[in-house]
Design an enzyme around this catalytic site. Structure first.
Site, PDB file in Angstrom:
ATOM      1  N   HIS A   1      24.093  34.101  48.581  1.00 45.39           N
ATOM      2  CA  HIS A   1      24.775  34.588  47.377  1.00 45.39           C
ATOM      3  C   HIS A   1      25.939  33.675  47.056  1.00 45.39           C
ATOM      4  CE1 HIS A   1      26.770  37.276  44.539  1.00 45.39           C
ATOM      5  NE2 HIS A   1      25.585  37.835  44.402  1.00 45.39           N
TER       6      HIS A   1
ATOM      7  N   ASP B   1      18.548  41.746  46.271  1.00 45.88           N
ATOM      8  CA  ASP B   1      17.196  41.570  45.730  1.00 45.88           C
ATOM      9  C   ASP B   1      16.120  41.663  46.799  1.00 45.88           C
ATOM     10  OD1 ASP B   1      17.931  41.233  43.108  1.00 45.88           O
ATOM     11  OD2 ASP B   1      18.420  39.126  43.410  1.00 45.88           O
TER      12      ASP B   1
HETATM   13  N1  ACO Z   1      17.390  29.363  51.663  1.00 45.71           N
HETATM   14  C1  ACO Z   1      17.678  28.221  52.337  1.00 45.71           C
HETATM   15  N2  ACO Z   1      18.823  27.530  52.201  1.00 45.71           N
HETATM   16  C2  ACO Z   1      19.725  28.013  51.325  1.00 45.71           C
HETATM   17  C3  ACO Z   1      19.508  29.193  50.581  1.00 45.71           C
HETATM   18  C4  ACO Z   1      18.292  29.882  50.777  1.00 45.71           C
HETATM   19  N3  ACO Z   1      18.003  31.001  50.111  1.00 45.71           N
HETATM   20  N4  ACO Z   1      20.562  29.439  49.794  1.00 45.71           N
HETATM   21  C5  ACO Z   1      21.437  28.452  50.021  1.00 45.71           C
HETATM   22  N5  ACO Z   1      20.947  27.583  50.962  1.00 45.71           N
HETATM   23  C6  ACO Z   1      21.620  26.408  51.499  1.00 45.71           C
HETATM   24  C7  ACO Z   1      21.633  25.267  50.495  1.00 45.71           C
HETATM   25  O1  ACO Z   1      20.521  24.424  50.685  1.00 45.71           O
HETATM   26  C8  ACO Z   1      22.945  24.582  50.809  1.00 45.71           C
HETATM   27  O2  ACO Z   1      22.748  23.765  51.948  1.00 45.71           O
HETATM   28  P1  ACO Z   1      23.609  22.389  52.119  1.00 45.71           P
HETATM   29  O3  ACO Z   1      25.041  22.826  52.189  1.00 45.71           O
HETATM   30  O4  ACO Z   1      23.092  21.812  53.378  1.00 45.71           O
HETATM   31  O5  ACO Z   1      23.326  21.582  50.875  1.00 45.71           O
HETATM   32  C9  ACO Z   1      23.869  25.727  51.206  1.00 45.71           C
HETATM   33  O6  ACO Z   1      23.001  26.768  51.706  1.00 45.71           O
HETATM   34  C10 ACO Z   1      24.705  26.271  50.069  1.00 45.71           C
HETATM   35  O7  ACO Z   1      23.846  26.546  48.961  1.00 45.71           O
HETATM   36  P2  ACO Z   1      24.278  26.500  47.437  1.00 45.71           P
HETATM   37  O8  ACO Z   1      23.059  26.397  46.590  1.00 45.71           O
HETATM   38  O9  ACO Z   1      25.357  25.491  47.268  1.00 45.71           O
HETATM   39  O10 ACO Z   1      24.935  27.928  47.279  1.00 45.71           O
HETATM   40  P3  ACO Z   1      25.212  28.665  45.917  1.00 45.71           P
HETATM   41  O11 ACO Z   1      26.337  29.573  46.172  1.00 45.71           O
HETATM   42  O12 ACO Z   1      25.344  27.708  44.788  1.00 45.71           O
HETATM   43  O13 ACO Z   1      23.840  29.459  45.662  1.00 45.71           O
HETATM   44  C11 ACO Z   1      22.201  31.140  45.466  1.00 45.71           C
HETATM   45  C12 ACO Z   1      23.686  30.824  45.751  1.00 45.71           C
HETATM   46  C13 ACO Z   1      21.776  30.559  44.106  1.00 45.71           C
HETATM   47  C14 ACO Z   1      22.055  32.663  45.392  1.00 45.71           C
HETATM   48  C15 ACO Z   1      21.346  30.548  46.598  1.00 45.71           C
HETATM   49  O14 ACO Z   1      21.740  31.098  47.849  1.00 45.71           O
HETATM   50  C16 ACO Z   1      19.852  30.772  46.364  1.00 45.71           C
HETATM   51  O15 ACO Z   1      19.209  29.968  45.679  1.00 45.71           O
HETATM   52  N6  ACO Z   1      19.254  31.871  46.945  1.00 45.71           N
HETATM   53  C17 ACO Z   1      17.874  32.200  46.704  1.00 45.71           C
HETATM   54  C18 ACO Z   1      17.724  32.903  45.350  1.00 45.71           C
HETATM   55  C19 ACO Z   1      18.284  34.316  45.367  1.00 45.71           C
HETATM   56  O16 ACO Z   1      18.014  35.104  46.264  1.00 45.71           O
HETATM   57  N7  ACO Z   1      19.059  34.659  44.312  1.00 45.71           N
HETATM   58  C20 ACO Z   1      19.619  36.001  44.147  1.00 45.71           C
HETATM   59  C21 ACO Z   1      21.088  35.977  44.034  1.00 45.71           C
HETATM   60  S1  ACO Z   1      21.704  37.631  44.041  1.00 45.71           S
HETATM   61  C22 ACO Z   1      21.521  38.204  42.462  1.00 45.71           C
HETATM   62  O17 ACO Z   1      21.352  37.521  41.486  1.00 45.71           O
HETATM   63  C23 ACO Z   1      21.560  39.699  42.324  1.00 45.71           C
END
Ligand code: ACO
Length: 431
Positions: free
Chosen positions: A308, A366
């Site tokens: 998140h 979710d």
């Molecule tokens: N699976 C694997 N790795 C992940 C995931 C994941 N679900 N989410 C983040 N990471 C990793 C990234 O690769 C990144 O790694 P790095 O630092 O080595 O580059 C690190 O964790 C940080 O990730 P960011 O994308 O910078 O985090 P951000 O805060 O921008 O993204 C998000 C948050 C979009 C929710 C992300 O975690 C994601 O894509 N999750 C999957 C989709 C999801 O479940 N969305 C629902 C959100 S809740 C809602 O809308 C109600």
């Protein structure tokens, strides 16, 4: 918003600029840069708004590190266990918990608006049967402005109130109609003797040919899903609604814009994407392969339903929904469903994996809402429409707050331009 004695100093080309600092009632201080461009001739750069407060608000507060979510000051776990969706709607819209009389009046107003204009049935019939219900929802909610002309004037507080109640009341009917249309069943009219969540389940799962009784455990679980998704501060879809409405657009058009934004898999579309991922994994023995892919920097795959932007400790909504998921699965006796077994094992594995622990990635709301909705019998395509119907009250509360704010002005971000500078047009023969 109180301006503090503190200020920040920005030094630029030998000049100092004093930037006032505001203190919120909770959360980090905010540096006021509104006059920066006029005084110093520079913009700030913050794609994704990771350090930018786009507005002031009194509705919802999130502390991502503590895993805290408050609506008008009340913690979400107390609201989920002691309150119910329509009371939370009242709280978000009007700022205080209602008295018994206020709640009764609000519930009456909402239930009196649950039917949609009969002509809308014809509008639905213009869609293909295989349209995604989110596509239908965006279209039909946008089209509400063509059906309800008497609540489009955003400068009239009474019309704003009517539009808010109409949206909260009619979204379940429209979402259920989108579902019924997609499976070729007749539309089911709302039943105003049922509560909000039970009425929605009735409109989705009953057919005219036989009696349908809503199981109270399922309607309670649905009410919880709605309550937990009701508002979430300035997320992407809420910011979309605010930006759309900053131009003075009508409320139905603005909420349609919010629904469009919510659809994406990084936002509300994650619940559908999560269930599709669980189906793709298929069996428990394939989980290690998918965990390895999620950790591989060269693979774009992410575990859907994990992580998140704001919560970096725990998602307080997920804690409540996990309990609901257990109750629903037990009631329905579907614990041996292979998909749900994959979900449980994936959750267990990820929570013990060093990569996910270190990056603070844990199941979000979710993940569990998808499991519950699947167990209730909803197809994955309905997951995001259900999110949209619950979030409508959040969008409309933020919209009302913004329109009533005398500081409201059209949103107009600037940019860091990296394109060509001015050059002369080249005739086609010379290119
Ligand atoms: N699976 C694997 N790795 C992940 C995931 C994941 N679900 N989410 C983040 N990471 C990793 C990234 O690769 C990144 O790694 P790095 O630092 O080595 O580059 C690190 O964790 C940080 O990730 P960011 O994308 O910078 O985090 P951000 O805060 O921008 O993204 C998000 C948050 C979009 C929710 C992300 O975690 C994601 O894509 N999750 C999957 C989709 C999801 O479940 N969305 C629902 C959100 S809740 C809602 O809308 C109600």
């Amino acid at each position: 918003m109180t301006e503090t004695q503190k200020s920040a100093t920005l030094t630029l080309n030998g000049e100092n600029y004093e930037l006032p600092i505001f203190s919120p009632t909770a959360g980090p201080d905010v540096v006021d840069i509104r006059k920066l461009y006029a005084q110093a001739g520079v913009f700030t750069y913050d794609p994704g708004f990771t350090s930018t407060a786009s507005c002031d608000s009194t509705i919802t507060y999130i502390d991502g590190d503590k895993g805290e979510l408050l609506h008008r000051g009340y913690p979400i776990d107390q609201l989920a266990s002691k309150s119910h969706y329509l009371e939370v709607c009242y709280l978000l819209l009007y700022g205080e918990l209602p008295t018994a009389a206020q709640l009764e009046d609000f519930e009456t107003r909402v239930t009196r608006h649950t039917m949609v204009h009969e002509q809308m049935h014809n509008f639905f019939r213009g869609f293909r049967r295989d349209a995604h219900p989110m596509a239908t929802l965006v279209g039909v909610v946008g089209a509400m402005s063509a059906f309800y002309h008497d609540s489009l004037d955003v400068t009239d507080p009474w019309q704003r109130e009517v539009a808010a109640v109409r949206l909260i009341a009619k979204l379940p009917t429209i979402a259920a109609m989108a579902y019924k249309y997609s499976i070729g069943q007749p539309f089911v009219y709302p039943r105003n003797d049922l509560d909000y969540a039970a009425n929605f389940l009735h409109m989705c799962f009953s057919v005219p040919a036989e009696e349908y009784h809503v199981n109270p455990i399922l309607s309670r679980a649905m009410d919880r899903i709605l309550t937990l998704h009701a508002d979430h501060e300035q997320n992407a879809s809420t910011s979309t609604v605010r930006l759309a409405s900053s131009s003075g657009a009508n409320p139905f058009a603005c909420i349609a814009a919010g629904i469009a934004c919510l659809w994406g898999p990084a936002h509300g579309g994650a619940n559908q994407a999560c269930l599709e991922m669980l189906k793709e994994i298929g069996t428990v023995d394939r989980i290690p392969e998918y965990i390895a892919r999620a950790k591989d920097k060269n693979d774009p795959f992410r575990l859907m339903g994990f992580g998140h932007r704001v919560y970096k400790n725990t998602d307080p909504r997920a804690k409540v929904l996990k309990q609901s998921a257990d109750e629903v699965l037990e009631l329905l006796g579907v614990d041996d469903n292979p998909l749900l077994q994959v979900a449980k094992e994936l959750e267990r594995t990820a929570l013990h994996d060093e990569y996910f622990i270190q990056k603070k990635l844990f199941p979000n709301v979710d993940f569990y809402s998808g499991i519950i909705l699947e167990a209730m019998g909803f197809p994955t395509s309905m997951f995001t429409p259900i999110f949209a119907l619950s979030r409508t009250v959040g969008w409309i509360s933020q919209w009302k707050e913004m329109i009533a704010d005398p500081q409201n002005k059209i949103g107009r971000p600037r940019q860091l331009y990296l394109g060509e500078t001015m050059r002369d047009y080249v005739d086609i023969e010379q290119r």
